[in-house]
Enzyme design. Structure first.
Site, mmCIF file in Angstrom:
data_model
loop_
_atom_site.group_PDB
_atom_site.id
_atom_site.type_symbol
_atom_site.label_atom_id
_atom_site.label_comp_id
_atom_site.label_asym_id
_atom_site.label_seq_id
_atom_site.Cartn_x
_atom_site.Cartn_y
_atom_site.Cartn_z
ATOM 1 N N SER A 5 1.447 15.795 32.828
ATOM 2 C CA SER A 5 1.271 17.098 33.020
ATOM 3 C C SER A 5 2.473 17.958 33.380
ATOM 4 O O SER A 5 3.651 17.212 33.833
ATOM 5 C CB SER A 5 0.203 17.418 34.097
ATOM 6 N N TYR B 68 -2.946 15.692 43.070
ATOM 7 C CA TYR B 68 -2.837 15.857 41.457
ATOM 8 C C TYR B 68 -1.419 15.657 41.087
ATOM 9 O O TYR B 68 -0.842 15.000 40.222
ATOM 10 C CB TYR B 68 -3.249 17.146 40.761
#
Length: 253
Positions: A137, A150
């Site tokens: 990401s 995350y």
């Protein structure tokens, strides 16, 4: 049919980016095992192509991964293409984040990639080419507030591919790379919208615009933009692309 005869495994292959990559690989000739925790979702996807094969597997469970990958390899051969896509995205302020929440994210997003790659590589003969990709990401190359577990997990998988690319570079013809998409028009983004609508008192379009600002060109990415990058990394043309983090976010992150 560049991937004719190759066996690909895509975790989290029942929806979003994982599904799109799996479908594209199947269209290019690969036999694709798609994994996830929900059998009904996987079976629905698998029904769309004879080259898609459903396998219930939980990347957060070591036994499930090792048994599942072994089962897939026994059925369709060594895993030449492995796309570690399965992951979770849960947010919240750092000071409110529990150790249990931290560990849950790490177990799925980081441990799951470690286990998937290790089990898949064990199925691949040392002289066979391989393309191993993790879907990271933009959070893997920059920090995201209110998403510390995350962010850390996505940084971690990039470190994993850096190390693997160095370790295997002169041993085996396998490449390891990461895709780092920004905000993509998928369920993960859609699930954030109701909270943003309440928080900022905006309609759905306004909430989408808030999320889209996280991409440099200020629009949500479409799934095919990540799919195209994945197919390129799986191709023979990308045989010298190794240990790289490919940013897909509309500009420099």
């Amino acid at each position: 049919m560049e991937h004719d005869g190759r066996h690909a495994l895509v975790t989290g292959g029942g929806s979003g980016i994982g599904r799109a990559i799996a479908e594209a690989l199947a269209a290019a000739g690969a036999e694709v095992t798609i994994t996830g925790r929900r059998a009904e979702v996987l079976e629905e996807v698998a029904a769309t192509s004879p080259r898609l094969h459903a396998l219930v597997m939980d990347v957060a469970d070591e036994g499930s991964v090792r048994d599942g990958v072994a089962q897939a390899a026994a059925a369709r051969g060594p895993i030449a293409i492995c796309v570690a896509n399965a992951g979770i995205a849960e947010g919240g302020p750092f000071m409110d984040t529990s150790l249990a929440a931290w560990r849950k994210t790490m177990t799925t997003n980081l441990d799951g990639v470690f286990l998937t790659f290790q089990a898949a590589l064990a199925s691949l003969p040392d002289d066979r080419p391989g393309r191993y990709i993790v879907v990271s990401s933009i959070a893997g190359v920059r920090g995201l507030k209110n998403a510390i577990p995350y962010t850390a997990s996505k940084h971690g998988v990039i470190g994993l591919i850096h190390g693997l690319s160095e370790e295997f570079m002169h041993k085996r013809p396998v490449t390891f790379n990461a895709l780092c998409p920004g905000y993509v028009d998928t369920d993960i983004v859609h699930n954030q919208l109701p909270g943003l609508m309440r928080r900022f008192d905006v309609d759905r379009a306004g909430a989408e615009a808030i999320v889209a600002k996280g991409n440099r060109h200020k629009r949500l990415l479409q799934v095919d933009e990540t799919t195209a990058a994945a197919l390129w990394l799986c191709s023979d043309a990308a045989r010298s692309v190794n240990g790289q983090s490919i940013q897909i976010a509309g500009g420099q992150v």
